[in-house]
Design an enzyme around this catalytic site. Structure first.
Site, PDB file in Angstrom:
ATOM      1  N   LYS A 157     -25.378 -27.476  12.185  1.00 45.06           N
ATOM      2  CA  LYS A 157     -24.100 -27.570  12.904  1.00 45.06           C
ATOM      3  C   LYS A 157     -22.996 -27.384  11.881  1.00 45.06           C
ATOM      4  O   LYS A 157     -23.197 -27.648  10.688  1.00 45.06           O
ATOM      5  CB  LYS A 157     -23.959 -28.950  13.559  1.00 45.06           C
ATOM      6  CG  LYS A 157     -23.040 -28.957  14.747  1.00 45.06           C
ATOM      7  CD  LYS A 157     -23.749 -28.462  16.000  1.00 45.06           C
ATOM      8  CE  LYS A 157     -22.889 -28.512  17.223  1.00 45.06           C
ATOM      9  NZ  LYS A 157     -23.674 -28.244  18.439  1.00 45.06           N
ATOM     10  N   GLY A 186     -16.971 -32.879  35.037  1.00 44.66           N
ATOM     11  CA  GLY A 186     -16.633 -31.723  34.183  1.00 44.66           C
ATOM     12  C   GLY A 186     -16.770 -30.461  34.998  1.00 44.66           C
ATOM     13  O   GLY A 186     -17.795 -30.241  35.645  1.00 44.66           O
ATOM     14  N   GLY A 214     -15.993 -27.255  33.655  1.00 42.15           N
ATOM     15  CA  GLY A 214     -15.807 -26.155  32.712  1.00 42.15           C
ATOM     16  C   GLY A 214     -16.959 -25.191  32.849  1.00 42.15           C
ATOM     17  O   GLY A 214     -17.549 -25.058  33.923  1.00 42.15           O
ATOM     18  N   ASN A 215     -17.313 -24.536  31.758  1.00 39.44           N
ATOM     19  CA  ASN A 215     -18.375 -23.525  31.807  1.00 39.44           C
ATOM     20  C   ASN A 215     -19.644 -24.074  32.454  1.00 39.44           C
ATOM     21  O   ASN A 215     -20.168 -23.508  33.410  1.00 39.44           O
ATOM     22  CB  ASN A 215     -18.638 -23.001  30.387  1.00 39.44           C
ATOM     23  CG  ASN A 215     -19.832 -22.087  30.357  1.00 39.44           C
ATOM     24  OD1 ASN A 215     -20.972 -22.537  30.333  1.00 39.44           O
ATOM     25  ND2 ASN A 215     -19.600 -20.804  30.408  1.00 39.44           N
ATOM     26  N   GLY A 228     -20.264 -27.199  33.982  1.00 44.94           N
ATOM     27  CA  GLY A 228     -20.105 -27.927  35.243  1.00 44.94           C
ATOM     28  C   GLY A 228     -19.890 -26.995  36.431  1.00 44.94           C
ATOM     29  O   GLY A 228     -20.550 -27.133  37.468  1.00 44.94           O
TER      30      GLY A 228
HETATM   31  P1  NAD Z   1     -15.791 -26.691  28.702  1.00 47.44           P
HETATM   32  O1  NAD Z   1     -14.749 -26.927  27.680  1.00 47.44           O
HETATM   33  O2  NAD Z   1     -15.896 -25.335  29.336  1.00 47.44           O
HETATM   34  O3  NAD Z   1     -15.607 -27.734  29.920  1.00 47.44           O
HETATM   35  C1  NAD Z   1     -15.461 -29.089  29.711  1.00 47.44           C
HETATM   36  C2  NAD Z   1     -15.021 -29.718  31.022  1.00 47.44           C
HETATM   37  O4  NAD Z   1     -14.933 -31.120  30.845  1.00 47.44           O
HETATM   38  C3  NAD Z   1     -13.632 -29.261  31.491  1.00 47.44           C
HETATM   39  O5  NAD Z   1     -13.640 -29.116  32.882  1.00 47.44           O
HETATM   40  C4  NAD Z   1     -12.750 -30.436  31.097  1.00 47.44           C
HETATM   41  O6  NAD Z   1     -11.592 -30.533  31.905  1.00 47.44           O
HETATM   42  C5  NAD Z   1     -13.691 -31.570  31.343  1.00 47.44           C
HETATM   43  N1  NAD Z   1     -13.276 -32.798  30.681  1.00 47.44           N
HETATM   44  C6  NAD Z   1     -12.696 -32.960  29.481  1.00 47.44           C
HETATM   45  N2  NAD Z   1     -12.405 -34.245  29.279  1.00 47.44           N
HETATM   46  C7  NAD Z   1     -12.860 -34.915  30.365  1.00 47.44           C
HETATM   47  C8  NAD Z   1     -12.873 -36.262  30.767  1.00 47.44           C
HETATM   48  N3  NAD Z   1     -12.329 -37.208  29.993  1.00 47.44           N
HETATM   49  N4  NAD Z   1     -13.453 -36.580  31.930  1.00 47.44           N
HETATM   50  C9  NAD Z   1     -13.983 -35.612  32.725  1.00 47.44           C
HETATM   51  N5  NAD Z   1     -13.977 -34.331  32.432  1.00 47.44           N
HETATM   52  C10 NAD Z   1     -13.419 -33.990  31.257  1.00 47.44           C
HETATM   53  O7  NAD Z   1     -17.172 -27.139  28.042  1.00 47.44           O
HETATM   54  P2  NAD Z   1     -18.649 -26.735  28.449  1.00 47.44           P
HETATM   55  O8  NAD Z   1     -19.057 -25.552  27.652  1.00 47.44           O
HETATM   56  O9  NAD Z   1     -18.762 -26.698  29.930  1.00 47.44           O
HETATM   57  O10 NAD Z   1     -19.458 -27.979  27.854  1.00 47.44           O
HETATM   58  C11 NAD Z   1     -19.582 -29.190  28.574  1.00 47.44           C
HETATM   59  C12 NAD Z   1     -20.624 -30.070  27.886  1.00 47.44           C
HETATM   60  O11 NAD Z   1     -21.853 -29.367  27.813  1.00 47.44           O
HETATM   61  C13 NAD Z   1     -20.289 -30.456  26.443  1.00 47.44           C
HETATM   62  O12 NAD Z   1     -20.801 -31.758  26.197  1.00 47.44           O
HETATM   63  C14 NAD Z   1     -21.073 -29.451  25.618  1.00 47.44           C
HETATM   64  O13 NAD Z   1     -21.397 -29.961  24.322  1.00 47.44           O
HETATM   65  C15 NAD Z   1     -22.322 -29.338  26.476  1.00 47.44           C
HETATM   66  N6  NAD Z   1     -23.071 -28.097  26.216  1.00 47.44           N
HETATM   67  C16 NAD Z   1     -22.519 -26.887  26.489  1.00 47.44           C
HETATM   68  C17 NAD Z   1     -23.265 -25.739  26.252  1.00 47.44           C
HETATM   69  C18 NAD Z   1     -22.703 -24.379  26.598  1.00 47.44           C
HETATM   70  O14 NAD Z   1     -23.467 -23.403  26.535  1.00 47.44           O
HETATM   71  N7  NAD Z   1     -21.443 -24.245  26.970  1.00 47.44           N
HETATM   72  C19 NAD Z   1     -24.559 -25.822  25.718  1.00 47.44           C
HETATM   73  C20 NAD Z   1     -25.108 -27.076  25.456  1.00 47.44           C
HETATM   74  C21 NAD Z   1     -24.346 -28.219  25.714  1.00 47.44           C
END
Ligand code: NAD
Length: 416
Positions: free
Chosen positions: A106, A218, A220-221, A223
């Site tokens: 990381k 969540g 984002g991507n 959720g």
């Molecule tokens: P993202 O930035 O696209 O989305 C994050 C979401 O969480 C957003 O909708 C944001 O508004 C919301 N959020 C932020 N603070 C918050 C809070 N206090 N309460 C509720 N919602 C809140 O991120 P992502 O890529 O969707 O990643 C989400 C999680 O999945 C992270 O923990 C990330 O480490 C994990 N993850 C992502 C991937 C990937 O491929 N994108 C892979 C493995 C793990």
């Protein structure tokens, strides 16, 4: 008052627990406690106003017994070497659980991208890449996006690395835009992997997936894509949220409509026809499946008892604390741990790397099928251990991951 455990304390404690359960060779345990290499650098950039600022950057390479180091690079003001070390260790186990030939790493830069211009972020990225030149590479260490880094950041890393090599090296990073060597299906891969795990869990619990009610924290991507895929499979999405709050409709929402609304308004909050709820209320909503897809430390000792879902699928990294794990296990909640549930992201990165190395480009149908095979196998391997060893799915996943890495170390031996 006792001090909260740091991510590294948690990671080392998890390793201790499974080492004991597995009767792990103490010499191998000793090796696994420590990262193989940690590089800490000072990254200077000239700001748009002419001033020079220096940011701490690091890359921690935990273990490469099973293949090149793999893991994301995050840009966040709270980045510390300790946190990055814990995340690197979890990457080692995650790659082993989903059985891809990578070790774990990381990286991070302690900066606040929200206070930096695009040009300044590009400056940090390119300078940081030059400082990592000696330790990254397609067969050494392959970075990927993480918090506040994206496809553009990866394209800058690839461009800088390629300039130094004198030829194009797309296989040095994954998570790139498709036009410069990215993989089809990467954007949805983590969510799709989560859904494959949920589907397998419902089979084990003899519970129909169609019609199951789902709450997702969540949007984002991960959720949003999880909500959309589950909706298309016939689930009822009863609640979603983002950093500003959540919405609840027991009759079910249509995720694509909420997505359109969020695109315009900036949040899911106040979506027409739904009730407003807080992020904490979302976790406790009556539903069959709960998907934390936002941040770490959401399901805690003091709210775990109020979780009503039968399945909790950890799309986010570290949403449940070790104390809450125990409560959920006692309540017979079926928890799909992060190192299994969200491993579709790194599996898809592996597919991108293979395509880059072989100069091939697969269609989405092909990448999704390969992902399904990997995820279903990983789920069944973890589930089998949880039954055989009578442990929860988190400990089973750790036992599988740590066990595979330990076996590689044992076979390779210690030299000189
Ligand atoms: P993202 O930035 O696209 O989305 C994050 C979401 O969480 C957003 O909708 C944001 O508004 C919301 N959020 C932020 N603070 C918050 C809070 N206090 N309460 C509720 N919602 C809140 O991120 P992502 O890529 O969707 O990643 C989400 C999680 O999945 C992270 O923990 C990330 O480490 C994990 N993850 C992502 C991937 C990937 O491929 N994108 C892979 C493995 C793990």
């Amino acid at each position: 008052m006792s001090k909260a455990l740091s991510p590294l304390d948690v990671a080392l404690e998890q390793l201790n627990i499974v080492a004991e359960k597995m009767d792990l060779d103490p010499n191998i345990h000793e090796v696994l406690k420590h990262p193989k290499r940690s590089l800490i650098v000072s990254v200077p950039i000239r700001r748009d106003n002419g001033e020079v600022n220096v940011f701490m950057g690091c890359r921690v390479q935990h273990n490469d017994a099973r293949g090149p180091f793999k893991g994301g690079i995050r840009y966040h003001p709270n980045v510390t070497v300790d946190e990055v070390t814990a995340l690197a260790m979890w990457m080692t186990w995650k790659c082993a659980v989903v059985d891809i030939p990578y070790g774990g790493a990381k990286g991070g830069v302690a900066c606040n991208p929200k206070e930096l211009s695009k040009k300044e972020i590009e400056g940090i990225t390119r300078r940081f890449t030059t400082m990592l030149l000696e330790i990254i590479g397609p067969y050494r260490d392959v970075p990927a996006p993480d918090v506040y880094t994206d496809g553009q950041t990866m394209a800058w890393i690839m461009g800088t690395y390629s300039q130094y090599k004198g030829y194009r090296v797309p296989e040095v990073v994954t998570g790139k835009p498709i036009d410069v060597g990215g993989s089809e299906g990467r954007v949805e891969a983590t969510a799709l992997g989560v859904v494959f795990c949920i589907r397998e869990a419902t089979k084990q619990l003899k519970m129909p997936l169609k019609g199951a009610s789902v709450a997702i924290q969540g949007f984002g991507n991960v959720g949003w894509n999880a909500a959309n895929i589950l909706h298309n499979l016939g689930c009822k999405i009863v609640a979603v949220s983002d950093s500003q709050g959540g919405i609840y409709d027991p009759h079910g929402i249509i995720p694509s409509k909420v997505y359109e609304y969020k695109e315009k308004s900036g949040s899911v909050v106040n979506f027409k026809g739904a009730q407003s709820i807080t992020n904490n209320e979302l976790l406790e909503i009556p539903c069959d499946i709960l998907v934390p897809a936002a941040l770490e430390n959401q399901i805690l000792k003091n709210n775990a008892d109020r979780i009503k879902a039968k399945i909790v699928a950890e799309a986010a990294n570290g949403p449940t604390t070790p104390e809450a794990d125990k409560v959920l296990f006692e309540k017979k909640v079926f928890l799909i741990p992060d190192i299994l549930a969200n491993s579709g992201g790194v599996a898809s990165s592996y597919f991108e790397w293979v395509q880059n190395l072989t100069r091939e480009h697969w269609v989405t149908k092909e990448t999704n099928k390969k992902l399904e095979v990997k995820m279903v196998k990983a789920f069944r391997d973890v589930y089998a251990i949880s039954k055989k060893e009578r442990v929860d799915m988190r400990n089973a996943a750790l036992m599988l991951g740590v066990g595979r890495v330990a076996e590689a170390i044992r076979i390779l031996g210690l030299w000189p």
